[in-house]
Design a protein around this motif. Structure first.
Motif, PDB file in Angstrom:
ATOM      1  N   UNK A 209      42.821  39.468  33.059  1.00  0.00           N
ATOM      2  CA  UNK A 209      42.226  39.658  31.735  1.00  0.00           C
ATOM      3  C   UNK A 209      42.582  41.011  31.157  1.00  0.00           C
ATOM      4  N   UNK A 210      43.604  41.648  31.730  1.00  0.00           N
ATOM      5  CA  UNK A 210      44.124  42.912  31.219  1.00  0.00           C
ATOM      6  C   UNK A 210      45.588  42.705  30.833  1.00  0.00           C
ATOM      7  N   UNK A 211      46.132  43.649  30.118  1.00  0.00           N
ATOM      8  CA  UNK A 211      47.493  43.505  29.601  1.00  0.00           C
ATOM      9  C   UNK A 211      48.534  43.601  30.717  1.00  0.00           C
ATOM     10  N   UNK A 212      49.268  42.527  30.921  1.00  0.00           N
ATOM     11  CA  UNK A 212      50.381  42.526  31.884  1.00  0.00           C
ATOM     12  C   UNK A 212      51.684  42.147  31.182  1.00  0.00           C
ATOM     13  N   UNK A 222      45.869  44.222  38.763  1.00  0.00           N
ATOM     14  CA  UNK A 222      44.562  43.818  38.242  1.00  0.00           C
ATOM     15  C   UNK A 222      43.658  43.322  39.367  1.00  0.00           C
ATOM     16  N   UNK A 223      42.425  43.737  39.346  1.00  0.00           N
ATOM     17  CA  UNK A 223      41.490  43.376  40.402  1.00  0.00           C
ATOM     18  C   UNK A 223      40.906  41.981  40.159  1.00  0.00           C
ATOM     19  N   UNK A 224      40.172  41.502  41.161  1.00  0.00           N
ATOM     20  CA  UNK A 224      39.565  40.179  41.034  1.00  0.00           C
ATOM     21  C   UNK A 224      38.568  40.128  39.881  1.00  0.00           C
ATOM     22  N   UNK A 225      37.820  41.234  39.677  1.00  0.00           N
ATOM     23  CA  UNK A 225      36.835  41.211  38.588  1.00  0.00           C
ATOM     24  C   UNK A 225      37.478  41.471  37.223  1.00  0.00           C
ATOM     25  N   UNK A 226      38.799  41.671  37.210  1.00  0.00           N
ATOM     26  CA  UNK A 226      39.554  41.735  35.963  1.00  0.00           C
ATOM     27  C   UNK A 226      40.366  40.457  35.758  1.00  0.00           C
ATOM     28  N   UNK A 227      39.976  39.389  36.443  1.00  0.00           N
ATOM     29  CA  UNK A 227      40.740  38.150  36.423  1.00  0.00           C
ATOM     30  C   UNK A 227      39.812  36.948  36.297  1.00  0.00           C
ATOM     31  N   UNK A 228      40.407  35.842  35.878  1.00  0.00           N
ATOM     32  CA  UNK A 228      39.743  34.540  35.930  1.00  0.00           C
ATOM     33  C   UNK A 228      40.583  33.631  36.826  1.00  0.00           C
ATOM     34  N   UNK A 229      39.947  32.611  37.334  1.00  0.00           N
ATOM     35  CA  UNK A 229      40.629  31.662  38.201  1.00  0.00           C
ATOM     36  C   UNK A 229      40.599  30.293  37.547  1.00  0.00           C
ATOM     37  N   UNK A 230      41.769  29.726  37.308  1.00  0.00           N
ATOM     38  CA  UNK A 230      41.886  28.399  36.713  1.00  0.00           C
ATOM     39  C   UNK A 230      42.129  27.399  37.845  1.00  0.00           C
ATOM     40  N   UNK A 231      41.258  26.410  37.950  1.00  0.00           N
ATOM     41  CA  UNK A 231      41.330  25.425  39.035  1.00  0.00           C
ATOM     42  C   UNK A 231      41.577  24.059  38.417  1.00  0.00           C
ATOM     43  N   UNK A 252      33.292  27.610  33.357  1.00  0.00           N
ATOM     44  CA  UNK A 252      33.368  26.699  32.211  1.00  0.00           C
ATOM     45  C   UNK A 252      34.474  25.687  32.445  1.00  0.00           C
ATOM     46  N   UNK A 253      34.500  24.648  31.614  1.00  0.00           N
ATOM     47  CA  UNK A 253      35.586  23.672  31.642  1.00  0.00           C
ATOM     48  C   UNK A 253      36.508  23.939  30.471  1.00  0.00           C
ATOM     49  N   UNK A 254      37.816  24.032  30.733  1.00  0.00           N
ATOM     50  CA  UNK A 254      38.779  24.195  29.648  1.00  0.00           C
ATOM     51  C   UNK A 254      39.438  22.865  29.298  1.00  0.00           C
ATOM     52  N   UNK A 255      39.492  21.962  30.265  1.00  0.00           N
ATOM     53  CA  UNK A 255      39.950  20.592  30.059  1.00  0.00           C
ATOM     54  C   UNK A 255      39.142  19.685  30.984  1.00  0.00           C
ATOM     55  N   UNK A 256      39.346  18.388  30.840  1.00  0.00           N
ATOM     56  CA  UNK A 256      38.539  17.461  31.643  1.00  0.00           C
ATOM     57  C   UNK A 256      38.811  17.596  33.134  1.00  0.00           C
ATOM     58  N   UNK A 257      39.982  18.165  33.489  1.00  0.00           N
ATOM     59  CA  UNK A 257      40.352  18.298  34.894  1.00  0.00           C
ATOM     60  C   UNK A 257      40.468  19.750  35.343  1.00  0.00           C
ATOM     61  N   UNK A 258      39.996  20.694  34.512  1.00  0.00           N
ATOM     62  CA  UNK A 258      40.249  22.105  34.776  1.00  0.00           C
ATOM     63  C   UNK A 258      38.970  22.929  34.671  1.00  0.00           C
ATOM     64  N   UNK A 259      38.677  23.611  35.776  1.00  0.00           N
ATOM     65  CA  UNK A 259      37.513  24.484  35.861  1.00  0.00           C
ATOM     66  C   UNK A 259      37.989  25.936  35.808  1.00  0.00           C
ATOM     67  N   UNK A 260      37.292  26.774  35.033  1.00  0.00           N
ATOM     68  CA  UNK A 260      37.619  28.189  34.931  1.00  0.00           C
ATOM     69  C   UNK A 260      36.438  28.989  35.460  1.00  0.00           C
ATOM     70  N   UNK A 261      36.716  29.883  36.423  1.00  0.00           N
ATOM     71  CA  UNK A 261      35.644  30.660  37.048  1.00  0.00           C
ATOM     72  C   UNK A 261      36.047  32.127  37.123  1.00  0.00           C
ATOM     73  N   UNK A 262      35.095  33.033  37.302  1.00  0.00           N
ATOM     74  CA  UNK A 262      35.442  34.450  37.502  1.00  0.00           C
ATOM     75  C   UNK A 262      36.287  34.630  38.756  1.00  0.00           C
TER      76      UNK A 262
END
Length: 288
Positions: A209-212, A222-231, A252-262
């Protein structure tokens, strides 16, 4: 002969998080009372460290070819998966890492391989962590033997940042040499690594979640708390999304098959999502 012995594989490039995932699985197996045959993809490389250095000096291969199928014993890996799935046995070896005191004390030189030999007897399942657990090519189909195939991969800029940081700070390479390696192995990455993530049952993709934007000038990973995980799940019908959203704050859900977590929730997510899958695999395992 029908397949009787479960195989779980985590596939992804070095630095992507496959090793951490392997540690999570080890703890999970222990808590479930499962005796797993643990196999590393490093042990199927065709060349040891000295051989790779000589080839690189001649401009023939270099580190990039660890990605390439031709620089690995893919036939032996496929044979292991086939044999284990049908018999619970198979042949493997170990790569000796610098920090592996047990193998060093046994007389094995870091950067080399142990001799090929049989897997430990009477294991409940096989667990593979490495580069090629989901390979499908014109000459082989390793993914077909895997009961649970998991991809672990950061977005490519983050992967490059992690590699540059690791190889310059921990391995003593210059940044120019690391960038050259990234460029040289890109063709292998595109053709031999990336396609595997279309064969997985689940993909865990870390997104910063930072500029790369320019990964070649970023100084800190970037650290884990500067990231999100898309599953992403191949079959979302088997996933209890309401439960996962409830127990993982900030998801949260971004699509019907995709979970987004910290990004910090990776161990929890692996446990909540994968443990039931492992339990179902073992419950279905027929015993002769």
């Amino acid at each position: 002969m029908s397949k009787r012995h479960p195989i779980i594989a985590v596939t992804g490039s070095s630095g992507a998080g496959t090793t951490t995932t392997g540690q999570i699985f080890s703890r999970m197996f222990a808590s479930e009372g499962l005796n797993a045959a643990m196999v590393s993809g490093d042990s199927f490389h065709r060349y040891n460290r000295e051989q790779m250095a000589r080839l690189a000096a001649k401009g023939q291969f270099g580190e990039r070819n660890h990605f390439a199928l031709a620089a690995n014993h893919i036939d032996k890996l496929e044979a292991l998966f086939y044999d284990y799935g049908h018999t619970g046995n198979g042949r493997y070896r170990q790569y000796v890492h610098d920090e592996d005191r047990r193998l060093a004390e046994a007389g094995h030189k870091p950067g080399t391989f142990t001799p090929w030999g049989p897997l430990p007897a009477d294991t409940d399942l096989l667990f593979y962590e490495g580069l090629h657990g989901g390979v499908v090519s014109e000459t082989c189909n390793i993914a077909q033997y895997v009961d649970l195939l998991i991809g672990v991969v950061p977005i490519v800029n983050l992967e490059w940042i992690q590699k540059i940081h690791r190889d310059t700070h921990k391995r003593g390479y210059s940044q120019e040499a690391v960038v050259e390696t990234i460029i040289n192995r890109m063709d292998d990455y595109v053709h031999d690594i990336v396609p595997q993530f279309s064969h997985t049952h689940i993909n865990f993709q870390r997104i910063p979640l930072v500029d790369t934007s320019n990964p070649f000038v970023v100084r800190d990973v970037p650290t884990e708390d500067e990231s999100m995980l898309v599953i992403r799940f191949r079959d979302p019908s088997e996933v209890d999304f309401p439960y996962l959203l409830q127990v993982m704050a900030g998801s949260s859900l971004s699509r019907h098959d995709t979970l987004v977590i910290p990004g910090t929730k990776m161990p929890l997510a692996m446990d909540l999502i994968v443990r039931p899958m492992v339990q179902r695999l073992m419950a279905r395992k027929p015993f002769a």
